[in-house]
Write a protein that holds these residues in place. Structure first.
Motif, PDB file in Angstrom:
ATOM      1  N   THR A  45       5.237  -9.595  -9.265  1.00  0.00           N
ATOM      2  CA  THR A  45       4.023  -8.811  -9.109  1.00  0.00           C
ATOM      3  C   THR A  45       2.852  -9.736  -8.825  1.00  0.00           C
ATOM      4  O   THR A  45       2.820 -10.879  -9.276  1.00  0.00           O
ATOM      5  CB  THR A  45       3.708  -7.976 -10.364  1.00  0.00           C
ATOM      6  OG1 THR A  45       3.456  -8.863 -11.455  1.00  0.00           O
ATOM      7  CG2 THR A  45       4.840  -7.046 -10.710  1.00  0.00           C
ATOM      8  N   CYS A  54      -5.135  -0.786  -3.126  1.00  0.00           N
ATOM      9  CA  CYS A  54      -3.751  -0.525  -2.719  1.00  0.00           C
ATOM     10  C   CYS A  54      -3.119   0.520  -3.622  1.00  0.00           C
ATOM     11  O   CYS A  54      -2.385   1.396  -3.160  1.00  0.00           O
ATOM     12  CB  CYS A  54      -2.928  -1.813  -2.756  1.00  0.00           C
ATOM     13  SG  CYS A  54      -3.393  -3.009  -1.513  1.00  0.00           S
ATOM     14  N   SER A  55      -3.414   0.435  -4.925  1.00  0.00           N
ATOM     15  CA  SER A  55      -2.864   1.383  -5.870  1.00  0.00           C
ATOM     16  C   SER A  55      -3.389   2.795  -5.588  1.00  0.00           C
ATOM     17  O   SER A  55      -2.646   3.772  -5.700  1.00  0.00           O
ATOM     18  CB  SER A  55      -3.209   0.967  -7.298  1.00  0.00           C
ATOM     19  OG  SER A  55      -2.587   1.821  -8.227  1.00  0.00           O
ATOM     20  N   VAL A  57      -4.259   4.005  -2.639  1.00  0.00           N
ATOM     21  CA  VAL A  57      -3.530   4.474  -1.461  1.00  0.00           C
ATOM     22  C   VAL A  57      -2.130   4.916  -1.867  1.00  0.00           C
ATOM     23  O   VAL A  57      -1.630   5.958  -1.428  1.00  0.00           O
ATOM     24  CB  VAL A  57      -3.485   3.385  -0.363  1.00  0.00           C
ATOM     25  CG1 VAL A  57      -2.551   3.769   0.763  1.00  0.00           C
ATOM     26  CG2 VAL A  57      -4.891   3.110   0.167  1.00  0.00           C
ATOM     27  N   HIS A  58      -1.492   4.120  -2.719  1.00  0.00           N
ATOM     28  CA  HIS A  58      -0.152   4.458  -3.201  1.00  0.00           C
ATOM     29  C   HIS A  58      -0.181   5.798  -3.950  1.00  0.00           C
ATOM     30  O   HIS A  58       0.698   6.642  -3.775  1.00  0.00           O
ATOM     31  CB  HIS A  58       0.369   3.341  -4.109  1.00  0.00           C
ATOM     32  CG  HIS A  58       1.753   3.551  -4.594  1.00  0.00           C
ATOM     33  ND1 HIS A  58       2.853   3.226  -3.838  1.00  0.00           N
ATOM     34  CD2 HIS A  58       2.233   4.062  -5.756  1.00  0.00           C
ATOM     35  CE1 HIS A  58       3.947   3.513  -4.511  1.00  0.00           C
ATOM     36  NE2 HIS A  58       3.598   4.032  -5.680  1.00  0.00           N
ATOM     37  N   ARG A  59      -1.196   5.998  -4.765  1.00  0.00           N
ATOM     38  CA  ARG A  59      -1.325   7.255  -5.522  1.00  0.00           C
ATOM     39  C   ARG A  59      -1.458   8.439  -4.565  1.00  0.00           C
ATOM     40  O   ARG A  59      -0.851   9.485  -4.769  1.00  0.00           O
ATOM     41  CB  ARG A  59      -2.521   7.225  -6.460  1.00  0.00           C
ATOM     42  CG  ARG A  59      -2.668   8.518  -7.270  1.00  0.00           C
ATOM     43  CD  ARG A  59      -4.011   8.597  -7.997  1.00  0.00           C
ATOM     44  NE  ARG A  59      -4.216   7.555  -8.960  1.00  0.00           N
ATOM     45  CZ  ARG A  59      -3.933   7.657 -10.251  1.00  0.00           C
ATOM     46  NH1 ARG A  59      -3.393   8.758 -10.722  1.00  0.00           N
ATOM     47  NH2 ARG A  59      -4.174   6.664 -11.056  1.00  0.00           N
ATOM     48  N   ALA A  61      -0.239   8.719  -1.640  1.00  0.00           N
ATOM     49  CA  ALA A  61       1.035   8.951  -0.949  1.00  0.00           C
ATOM     50  C   ALA A  61       2.132   9.455  -1.884  1.00  0.00           C
ATOM     51  O   ALA A  61       3.019  10.192  -1.461  1.00  0.00           O
ATOM     52  CB  ALA A  61       1.495   7.670  -0.265  1.00  0.00           C
ATOM     53  N   THR A  62       2.085   9.036  -3.159  1.00  0.00           N
ATOM     54  CA  THR A  62       3.206   9.324  -4.060  1.00  0.00           C
ATOM     55  C   THR A  62       2.844  10.196  -5.258  1.00  0.00           C
ATOM     56  O   THR A  62       3.727  10.709  -5.924  1.00  0.00           O
ATOM     57  CB  THR A  62       3.804   8.014  -4.611  1.00  0.00           C
ATOM     58  OG1 THR A  62       2.805   7.381  -5.433  1.00  0.00           O
ATOM     59  CG2 THR A  62       4.257   7.088  -3.502  1.00  0.00           C
ATOM     60  N   HIS A  64       1.336   8.913  -7.937  1.00  0.00           N
ATOM     61  CA  HIS A  64       1.206   8.035  -9.101  1.00  0.00           C
ATOM     62  C   HIS A  64       0.676   6.674  -8.638  1.00  0.00           C
ATOM     63  O   HIS A  64       0.892   6.277  -7.504  1.00  0.00           O
ATOM     64  CB  HIS A  64       2.541   7.870  -9.836  1.00  0.00           C
ATOM     65  CG  HIS A  64       3.607   7.246  -8.987  1.00  0.00           C
ATOM     66  ND1 HIS A  64       4.471   7.996  -8.229  1.00  0.00           N
ATOM     67  CD2 HIS A  64       3.935   5.952  -8.766  1.00  0.00           C
ATOM     68  CE1 HIS A  64       5.288   7.184  -7.563  1.00  0.00           C
ATOM     69  NE2 HIS A  64       4.986   5.945  -7.885  1.00  0.00           N
ATOM     70  N   PRO A  65      -0.033   5.959  -9.519  1.00  0.00           N
ATOM     71  CA  PRO A  65      -0.577   4.649  -9.148  1.00  0.00           C
ATOM     72  C   PRO A  65       0.510   3.575  -9.101  1.00  0.00           C
ATOM     73  O   PRO A  65       1.553   3.704  -9.759  1.00  0.00           O
ATOM     74  CB  PRO A  65      -1.587   4.352 -10.255  1.00  0.00           C
ATOM     75  CG  PRO A  65      -1.087   5.105 -11.436  1.00  0.00           C
ATOM     76  CD  PRO A  65      -0.418   6.344 -10.878  1.00  0.00           C
ATOM     77  N   ALA A  66       0.266   2.526  -8.359  1.00  0.00           N
ATOM     78  CA  ALA A  66       1.218   1.417  -8.266  1.00  0.00           C
ATOM     79  C   ALA A  66       1.430   0.749  -9.622  1.00  0.00           C
ATOM     80  O   ALA A  66       2.498   0.196  -9.877  1.00  0.00           O
ATOM     81  CB  ALA A  66       0.735   0.394  -7.236  1.00  0.00           C
ATOM     82  N   HIS A  69       4.688   1.350 -11.450  1.00  0.00           N
ATOM     83  CA  HIS A  69       5.876   0.563 -11.124  1.00  0.00           C
ATOM     84  C   HIS A  69       5.905  -0.735 -11.923  1.00  0.00           C
ATOM     85  O   HIS A  69       6.957  -1.139 -12.419  1.00  0.00           O
ATOM     86  CB  HIS A  69       5.938   0.248  -9.626  1.00  0.00           C
ATOM     87  CG  HIS A  69       6.120   1.458  -8.787  1.00  0.00           C
ATOM     88  ND1 HIS A  69       7.280   2.195  -8.768  1.00  0.00           N
ATOM     89  CD2 HIS A  69       5.274   2.066  -7.932  1.00  0.00           C
ATOM     90  CE1 HIS A  69       7.140   3.206  -7.937  1.00  0.00           C
ATOM     91  NE2 HIS A  69       5.931   3.151  -7.417  1.00  0.00           N
TER      92      HIS A  69
END
Length: 87
Positions: A45, A54-55, A57-59, A61-62, A64-66, A69
């Motif tokens: 990581t 980035c997190s 953007v990930h949230r 799309a998915t 949930h936050p990065a 992971h």
């Protein structure tokens, strides 16, 4: 990957989770974990000022936050830790 980390960032220290190393100045954590299927996983990581963006953007799309992971892989909810043997 450990050797590359040492070459680039110097000596690692014990990380925040079982079987983990970290280079705090570089904001890098490297860990090994045993997967649920018995395979060994290598987890790396990187954090920093742009991680939150980035997190987000990930949230989007998915859902949930990065960070979820990272928590799953290094935190209490993650797979059981593997046996770390330094090279």
């Amino acid at each position: 990957m450990r050797r590359e980390g040492v070459q680039r960032h110097g000596k690692a220290r014990i990380g925040p989770a079982a079987n983990a190393l970290e280079w705090p100045e570089a904001r890098i954590t490297l860990a090994t974990r045993m997967g649920y299927d018995g395979t060994c996983m290598l987890v790396m990581t990187v954090s920093g000022p742009r991680f939150a963006a980035c997190s987000a953007v990930h949230r989007g799309a998915t859902g949930h936050p990065a960070e979820d992971h990272v928590t799953d892989l290094l935190g209490e909810k993650g797979p059981p830790a593997g046996h770390y043997t330094p090279p």
